[in-house]
Design an enzyme around this catalytic site. Structure first.
Site, PDB file in Angstrom:
ATOM      1  N   ASP A 315      -2.084  -1.821  -9.212  1.00  0.00           N
ATOM      2  CA  ASP A 315      -0.878  -2.075 -10.069  1.00  0.00           C
ATOM      3  C   ASP A 315       0.290  -1.532  -9.020  1.00  0.00           C
ATOM      4  OD1 ASP A 315       0.835  -2.022 -12.678  1.00  0.00           O
ATOM      5  OD2 ASP A 315       1.191   0.043 -11.952  1.00  0.00           O
ATOM      6  N   GLU A 368      -1.239  -6.705  -8.019  1.00  0.00           N
ATOM      7  CA  GLU A 368      -0.086  -7.168  -8.715  1.00  0.00           C
ATOM      8  C   GLU A 368       1.170  -6.794  -7.952  1.00  0.00           C
ATOM      9  OE1 GLU A 368       3.050  -5.944 -12.437  1.00  0.00           O
ATOM     10  OE2 GLU A 368       2.004  -4.241 -11.207  1.00  0.00           O
TER      11      GLU A 368
END
Length: 636
Positions: A315, A368
């Site tokens: 993330d 990401e």
């Protein structure tokens, strides 16, 4: 403490690796470990707290009394405190009470390495071990095939707390219930993988799991650790991979968490310009500290080893890479070369990926990452960060923006839908339609589509068809597959009742068939990260709003032709150029009546003629259905 001979899980080699930031299995040493010493059953505890003056284990076994069970600091300046408490075991609840050398500050902390925590809002750690017997050996032996970069990779992104709820009791489904309901649904829908939004223990539901306090424990909201293993096992037994969202970018300031752990900035960077995330009101790990790097890499390895995860989606990588991320002038300082890159993070991510792929060559790490930072998914030995894949955020933004436009205006914006191919092969891209795109007033995917109800669903089918025939792997957030009308709400179940209505049932069936087409059409995945797998036929027919291209696999007989009609106008006798003679057979049409379309199709095989067109030697005339994507197969 108990009167038994000194006991430690740490060897001198362990300590040296830990100090050097090269110990990648710290969960085998730190935390609480049930053991027997001199015939006495009990629990060994170890915690890193170098600024501590005194460390006590407090819990339900000593009435939470400070000083009752003191740990001993090691002599080797490692900052590790350890000790053995007899006659306690699995299920006992505890925290560390830490008195700091810094002005006698006292903190009461959950164990960073605990395998289980109390159900939020309670915050204590629980002594735990499990003897789960895995039954997924068949999957583990062959998953290298399923997780390969030339394999079909269609991911269903899930938030376990809101995928489906037990309606009568208004509660979460348990891991056991999900092992039945979720697994059966994902298998029926032909997805290849599930991605779970953070499963690690977190105190605050509205964080969706992205503010983690228990990095080594699956959340107790849905059951015990071994029950989560059962869910993973069931996925694997049904040939479905599992990707876990992993958050090494930041952590919350909750009093029981990692922040200010021993009265000092132990896990977070002491400089607020590097150690505090203003957007998320959270702390940022100190990637310059060896022991913190070991903690994080050990955590990644833990989920892959102990829970058989098939991948980690990392993330907020962009927020980690850049010192000026979401900061104004004066709120950040350049690196030693005067640049904005966080050099410690770059070296950390390379080290992370090197260790992951060395230990688990049959998994994927997925970044990401939303910027143009180069070579994110290239190997470290050529200077890349070493990820297996990277989210293609540019494709996502451009595509959603394009499809939100009324078709009458699309001819002026054709570049939005074709531009992604200019850089599609610079990284190993995954095409994401994730949870971030259906919250905070952005509307649902279906809600973005223009026109009347028929056109909105036709546009949605067309969008999904474009995604599946575009190079790269695929990800869809739950609810998108059946045309959820409302934005995602983490507090409520998806609107499964919509499946009582034909348009939603049709779009669900359509997505299921798209997954099936993708999995059975090698040209759509075998060269998904190579420009050898894609060839334009026409990207510049702005007036008609039509794009066409060829997708290619290892075997030329598997090649397919894709044509997208991006307006509601039916186009007959539309000519496309093709490189070989023979015939074209329609194998997929989003306008099929079974999907809720109008049923316009090419029923017979189409003869390819030696009429040059679109720069190709041959061509064929086809019929284009309204707002539809059509896939053709070459027939010699």
């Amino acid at each position: 403490m108990a009167h038994v001979k000194p006991y430690s899980l740490f060897t001198d080699f362990d300590i040296n690796l830990f100090k050097a930031g090269k110990h990648y299995r710290l969960y085998e040493k730190f935390g609480s470990h049930i053991t027997t010493i001199d015939g006495i059953d009990g629990v060994y505890f170890a915690v890193w707290a170098p600024s501590a003056k005194q460390v006590s284990v407090v819990g339900d076994f000593n009435f939470w009394t400070e000083g009752e069970h003191l740990l001993n600091v090691r002599w080797d300046s490692s900052g590790i405190w350890e000790g053995f408490i007899p006659l306690i075991g699995k299920g006992n609840i505890y925290k560390y009470k830490i008195e700091s050398n810094n002005d006698g500050i006292k903190t009461e902390k959950a164990d960073p390495y605990a395998r289980r925590y109390e159900h939020p809002p309670k915050t204590a750690s629980i002594v735990w071990d499990d003897t789960y017997k895995w039954k997924d050996s068949k999957w583990m032996k062959k998953r290298k095939v399923y997780n390969a970069i030339d394999a079909p990779y269609s991911v269903y992104e899930v938030h376990l707390g809101s995928w489906k709820k037990q309606i009568e009791e208004n509660r979460f489904l348990s891991y056991y219930e999900l092992a039945n309901d979720l697994v059966n649904y994902v298998k029926d829908m032909n997805f290849t993988h599930v991605e779970l939004m953070p499963i690690m223990e977190h105190p605050y539901d509205p964080s969706w799991g992205y503010q983690i306090t228990g990095y080594f424990a699956p959340t107790s909201r849905f059951g015990y650790p071994e029950e989560f293993k059962y869910l993973v096992d069931k996925l694997h037994q049904n040939d479905i991979g599992i990707i876990l969202d992993w958050v090494p970018s930041h952590f919350p300031e909750d009093a029981h968490g990692l922040g200010f752990f021993d009265g000092s900035h132990l896990y977070e960077h002491p400089d607020r310009k590097k150690g505090y995330h203003q957007d998320w009101k959270s702390l940022i790990f100190n990637y310059e500290r060896n022991e913190v790097r070991s903690f994080l890499i050990s955590n990644a390895i833990f989920w892959l080893e102990q829970y058989h995860a098939d991948g980690l989606r990392v993330d907020a990588v962009a927020s980690m890479l850049f010192l000026d991320y979401s900061r104004e002038d004066g709120e950040w300082e350049p690196n030693i070369y005067g640049g904005r890159e966080n050099l410690a993070v770059i070296s950390f991510l390379k080290e992370l990926n090197q260790e992951v792929y060395a230990s688990f060559p049959d998994v994927q790490t997925i970044a990401e990452e939303s910027t143009a930072f180069p070579m994110v998914s290239k190997p470290t030995f050529v200077g890349g960060l070493g990820f297996g894949m990277k989210w293609m955020m540019g494709w996502m933004h451009d595509t959603l923006e394009y499809f939100a436009k009324d078709p009458v205006y699309r001819k002026y914006h054709q570049n939005d839908i074709t531009f992604s191919l200019a850089y599609a092969f610079t990284e190993n891209f995954m095409l994401p339609l994730s949870h971030d795109e259906v919250v905070y007033g952005k509307n649902s995917i279906l809600g973005r589509m223009p026109g009347d109800e028929w056109q909105r669903f036709a546009n949605l089918r067309l969008l999904y068809g474009c995604m599946f025939t575009h190079p790269g792997t695929k990800l869809l957030f739950m609810g998108g597959e059946f045309g959820q009308y409302n934005e995602w709400n983490f507090q409520e179940s998806l609107d499964w009742n919509l499946l009582e209505f034909e348009p939603h049932k049709n779009i669900q069936n359509y997505y299921k068939e798209l997954n099936a087409l993708y999995k059975t059409t090698p040209a759509l995945y075998e060269k998904g990260f190579s420009n050898e797998g894609f060839e334009w036929i026409s990207f510049d027919d702005h007036e008609n709003c039509v794009i066409s291209y060829i997708r290619k696999g290892y075997n030329t007989t598997d090649d397919v032709v894709v044509v997208c009609n991006l307006t509601p106008t039916i186009r007959e006798n539309y000519r496309i150029g093709v490189p070989i003679k023979g015939k074209l057979k329609e194998i997929f049409n989003s306008d099929s009546k079974t999907f809720g379309g109008s049923g316009v199709s090419n029923k017979k095989q189409i003869t390819i003629k030696k009429t040059p067109w679109n720069g190709k030697t041959f061509s064929a005339e086809i019929t284009l259905a309204p707002l539809a994507i059509i896939v053709f197969q070459f027939k010699p």
